[in-house]
Design an enzyme around this catalytic site. Structure first.
Site, PDB file in Angstrom:
ATOM      1  N   ASN A 207       0.660  -1.192  -0.059  1.00 58.78           N
ATOM      2  CA  ASN A 207      -0.116   0.061  -0.024  1.00 58.78           C
ATOM      3  C   ASN A 207       1.001   1.146   0.096  1.00 58.78           C
ATOM      4  O   ASN A 207       2.189   1.384   0.001  1.00 58.78           O
ATOM      5  CB  ASN A 207      -0.744  -0.095   1.158  1.00 58.78           C
ATOM      6  CG  ASN A 207      -0.184  -0.131   2.370  1.00 58.78           C
ATOM      7  OD1 ASN A 207       0.495   0.888   2.829  1.00 58.78           O
ATOM      8  ND2 ASN A 207      -0.478  -1.335   3.218  1.00 58.78           N
ATOM      9  N   ASP A 276      -4.291  -6.252   4.944  1.00 58.70           N
ATOM     10  CA  ASP A 276      -5.461  -7.044   5.644  1.00 58.70           C
ATOM     11  C   ASP A 276      -5.400  -8.549   5.081  1.00 58.70           C
ATOM     12  O   ASP A 276      -5.817  -9.365   5.806  1.00 58.70           O
ATOM     13  CB  ASP A 276      -6.884  -6.552   5.228  1.00 58.70           C
ATOM     14  CG  ASP A 276      -7.039  -5.159   5.964  1.00 58.70           C
ATOM     15  OD1 ASP A 276      -6.622  -5.155   6.961  1.00 58.70           O
ATOM     16  OD2 ASP A 276      -7.444  -4.135   5.386  1.00 58.70           O
ATOM     17  N   PRO A 302      -2.973 -11.659  10.347  1.00 63.65           N
ATOM     18  CA  PRO A 302      -3.358 -11.481  11.617  1.00 63.65           C
ATOM     19  C   PRO A 302      -3.593 -10.004  11.914  1.00 63.65           C
ATOM     20  O   PRO A 302      -2.934  -9.211  11.420  1.00 63.65           O
ATOM     21  CB  PRO A 302      -2.201 -12.105  12.545  1.00 63.65           C
ATOM     22  CG  PRO A 302      -0.892 -12.004  11.465  1.00 63.65           C
ATOM     23  CD  PRO A 302      -1.685 -12.232  10.265  1.00 63.65           C
ATOM     24  N   ASP A 303      -4.464  -9.652  12.817  1.00 63.92           N
ATOM     25  CA  ASP A 303      -4.860  -8.293  13.315  1.00 63.92           C
ATOM     26  C   ASP A 303      -3.742  -7.873  14.507  1.00 63.92           C
ATOM     27  O   ASP A 303      -4.081  -8.494  15.583  1.00 63.92           O
ATOM     28  CB  ASP A 303      -6.170  -7.918  13.499  1.00 63.92           C
ATOM     29  CG  ASP A 303      -6.341  -6.363  13.662  1.00 63.92           C
ATOM     30  OD1 ASP A 303      -5.613  -5.819  14.504  1.00 63.92           O
ATOM     31  OD2 ASP A 303      -7.314  -5.942  13.132  1.00 63.92           O
ATOM     32  N   PHE A 320      -4.752   3.487  14.800  1.00 65.37           N
ATOM     33  CA  PHE A 320      -4.775   4.567  13.703  1.00 65.37           C
ATOM     34  C   PHE A 320      -5.769   3.822  12.962  1.00 65.37           C
ATOM     35  O   PHE A 320      -6.027   2.788  12.762  1.00 65.37           O
ATOM     36  CB  PHE A 320      -3.541   4.702  12.883  1.00 65.37           C
ATOM     37  CG  PHE A 320      -2.593   5.642  13.445  1.00 65.37           C
ATOM     38  CD1 PHE A 320      -2.514   6.869  12.984  1.00 65.37           C
ATOM     39  CD2 PHE A 320      -1.787   5.435  14.747  1.00 65.37           C
ATOM     40  CE1 PHE A 320      -1.668   8.001  13.426  1.00 65.37           C
ATOM     41  CE2 PHE A 320      -0.812   6.244  15.167  1.00 65.37           C
ATOM     42  CZ  PHE A 320      -0.657   7.601  14.553  1.00 65.37           C
TER      43      PHE A 320
HETATM   44  O1  C5P Z   1      -8.993  -2.307  10.554  1.00 69.53           O
HETATM   45  P1  C5P Z   1      -7.882  -1.425  10.219  1.00 69.53           P
HETATM   46  O2  C5P Z   1      -6.955  -1.962   9.363  1.00 69.53           O
HETATM   47  O3  C5P Z   1      -8.739  -0.210   9.363  1.00 69.53           O
HETATM   48  O4  C5P Z   1      -7.227  -1.033  11.557  1.00 69.53           O
HETATM   49  C1  C5P Z   1      -6.149  -0.130  11.468  1.00 69.53           C
HETATM   50  C2  C5P Z   1      -5.256  -0.263  12.757  1.00 69.53           C
HETATM   51  O5  C5P Z   1      -5.313  -1.449  13.028  1.00 69.53           O
HETATM   52  C3  C5P Z   1      -4.048   0.778  12.603  1.00 69.53           C
HETATM   53  O6  C5P Z   1      -3.681   1.144  13.938  1.00 69.53           O
HETATM   54  C4  C5P Z   1      -3.274  -0.558  12.088  1.00 69.53           C
HETATM   55  O7  C5P Z   1      -1.954  -0.541  12.417  1.00 69.53           O
HETATM   56  C5  C5P Z   1      -3.777  -1.712  12.808  1.00 69.53           C
HETATM   57  N1  C5P Z   1      -3.717  -3.033  12.176  1.00 69.53           N
HETATM   58  C6  C5P Z   1      -2.912  -4.056  12.780  1.00 69.53           C
HETATM   59  N2  C5P Z   1      -2.989  -5.525  12.144  1.00 69.53           N
HETATM   60  C7  C5P Z   1      -3.607  -5.724  10.896  1.00 69.53           C
HETATM   61  C8  C5P Z   1      -4.576  -4.439  10.334  1.00 69.53           C
HETATM   62  C9  C5P Z   1      -4.444  -3.279  10.997  1.00 69.53           C
HETATM   63  O8  C5P Z   1      -2.279  -3.963  13.688  1.00 69.53           O
HETATM   64  N3  C5P Z   1      -3.636  -6.892  10.314  1.00 69.53           N
END
Ligand code: C5P
Length: 414
Positions: A207, A276, A302-303, A320
């Site tokens: 990105n 994502d 993984p989030d 963020f």
């Molecule tokens: O759900 P979204 O991607 O919009 O959320 C953004 C936030 O989640 C940011 O702080 C980003 O660094 C974090 N994030 C993460 N791991 C992911 C996706 C997002 O830590 N896989």
């Protein structure tokens, strides 16, 4: 704040005594170091009178060196500011030359360096000067100005030294530590930049994130005396001084690197733009264009942020949210769904957010919000980190907050 003020040989040097006064008004201790050509424009008598310290100029002055050697001076400085900075001193610093006391200090110091260029507009626009400016910025040197307007030579253009008050304000806005920061003794883990997810050995999904905001947050946290670990995706930025950088490429690596250091962290700031989805099975060989259309099967990454927020006894977590629309609604949803302590939301789009030096933000937490107008990412980061510290102590650290000694000019408190 201890400031080594370097004065080089440009006509704007006549403003130096006033600059010293503006810095001292803000509580700085100023040690002046002049080059030989600066002495053609301003006297050391005037500078000594306003700074209250003997002016240094000669690397070979045995008596002055005995009192405080050039190495001690380089260590004493919280910041080295050169104003005015000529094209010559910019070139010297780029090349690493050290023919005099000032450039020797620049080479020997670990303190941040800030330059306020001042020169004829043709000299400023010369490709050599612009290339030097770019290299200096790339290395993390702060370039303050120059301004645009009438010049001493009678011409108009870019190259005027910024007004002395603006320089003094900018130096105090760099968020430079003087040892009593809000996050002293705290461990802060920050993710920054994009991730890259392999499609095949030569292609990846990524990105537009430049990492600038996460790096600025790291710098601002160090300025508040935090111990900072920056887990960075692939970016084109220098490691901020005083920050431990761990480089990763993929979302899974970022997840692993974060969890390897998160256990005793006090604050986690997720500024990375993590993919994502990633290809389920990256091809082992380069994919050939045989078919008219193709499909790549993707699987969720993984989030990282949600996984840290879910830890038992985990750190204060800050996310963020970069959104193109319905900023508050989406940001607040993330705050709740990911169980965050705070979320920093900003608009992104064709001309906003990613890979730019400026940004604006709105911060949301359970019972409040705060707006931050458009500002340079470095200034915005200083203010965001102050708010992170404020919310952190409000939620976690009652009674343990160090004495506030914020040096950001706008939010100065005592
Ligand atoms: O759900 P979204 O991607 O919009 O959320 C953004 C936030 O989640 C940011 O702080 C980003 O660094 C974090 N994030 C993460 N791991 C992911 C996706 C997002 O830590 N896989």
């Amino acid at each position: 704040m201890n400031i080594v003020l370097g004065i080089t040989g440009g006509i704007a040097a006549y403003k130096a005594p006033d600059l010293v006064r503006r810095l001292k008004e803000r509580g700085a201790d100023v040690q002046i170091v002049m080059t030989a050509s600066a002495e053609e424009f301003v006297t050391d008598t005037a500078l000594q009178a306003v700074s209250g310290r003997a002016v240094r100029s000669n690397l070979w002055d045995k008596e002055a060196e005995r009192a405080m050697s050039h190495i001690e001076l380089a260590r004493w400085a919280d910041v080295v500011l050169i104003a005015p900075a000529t094209a010559e001193v910019m070139a010297r610093i780029v090349s690493g030359g050290a023919p005099d006391l000032l450039t020797t200090i620049c080479l020997a110091t670990e303190a941040p360096l800030a330059l306020a260029p001042a020169m004829n507009h043709v000299m400023w626009n010369n490709p050599a000067t612009q290339a030097n400016r770019a290299v200096l910025e790339q290395r993390g040197v702060h370039i303050l100005g120059p301004g645009v307007g009438s010049q001493a030579c009678g011409e108009e253009g870019a190259g005027r030294m910024l007004e002395t008050d603006a320089i003094a304000a900018a130096v105090f806005d760099l968020g430079i530590s003087h040892g009593e920061g809000l996050l002293k003794g705290k461990k802060v883990v920050i993710t920054a930049g994009p991730t890259r997810e392999s499609i095949d050995p030569v292609r990846y999904i990524s990105n537009r994130s430049s990492g600038k905001m996460g790096y600025a947050m790291a710098r601002a946290a160090v300025a508040q005396d935090a111990e900072v670990i920056l887990i960075s995706g692939p970016v084109d930025l220098p490691a901020p001084p005083g920050v431990e950088v761990r480089e990763v490429t993929t979302a899974e690596q970022m997840y692993g690197a974060t969890h390897a250091v998160i256990e005793d962290a006090d604050i986690f700031i997720a500024a990375a733009a993590v993919a994502d989805y990633r290809p389920v099975a990256p091809a082992e060989q380069k994919i050939k264009k045989k078919r008219e259309a193709m499909t790549i099967e993707l699987v969720r990454c993984p989030d990282i942020l949600a996984s840290v927020a879910a830890l038992d006894g985990g750190p204060f977590t800050v996310g963020f949210a970069a959104e193109t629309e319905r900023l508050e609604e989406y940001a607040r949803a993330k705050l709740v769904n990911k169980k965050l302590d705070m979320i920093i939301a900003n608009r992104v789009g064709a001309d906003r957010g990613f890979d730019r030096d400026d940004n604006a933000a709105t911060v949301f937490w359970a019972a409040g919000e705060r707006q931050f107008p458009e500002a340079r990412k470095s200034e915005l980061a200083n203010e965001l980190v102050e708010l992170v510290a404020e919310r952190y102590y409000a939620l976690r650290g009652t009674g343990t907050q160090p004495r506030l000694s914020i040096i950001s000019n706008k939010n100065r408190r005592t």
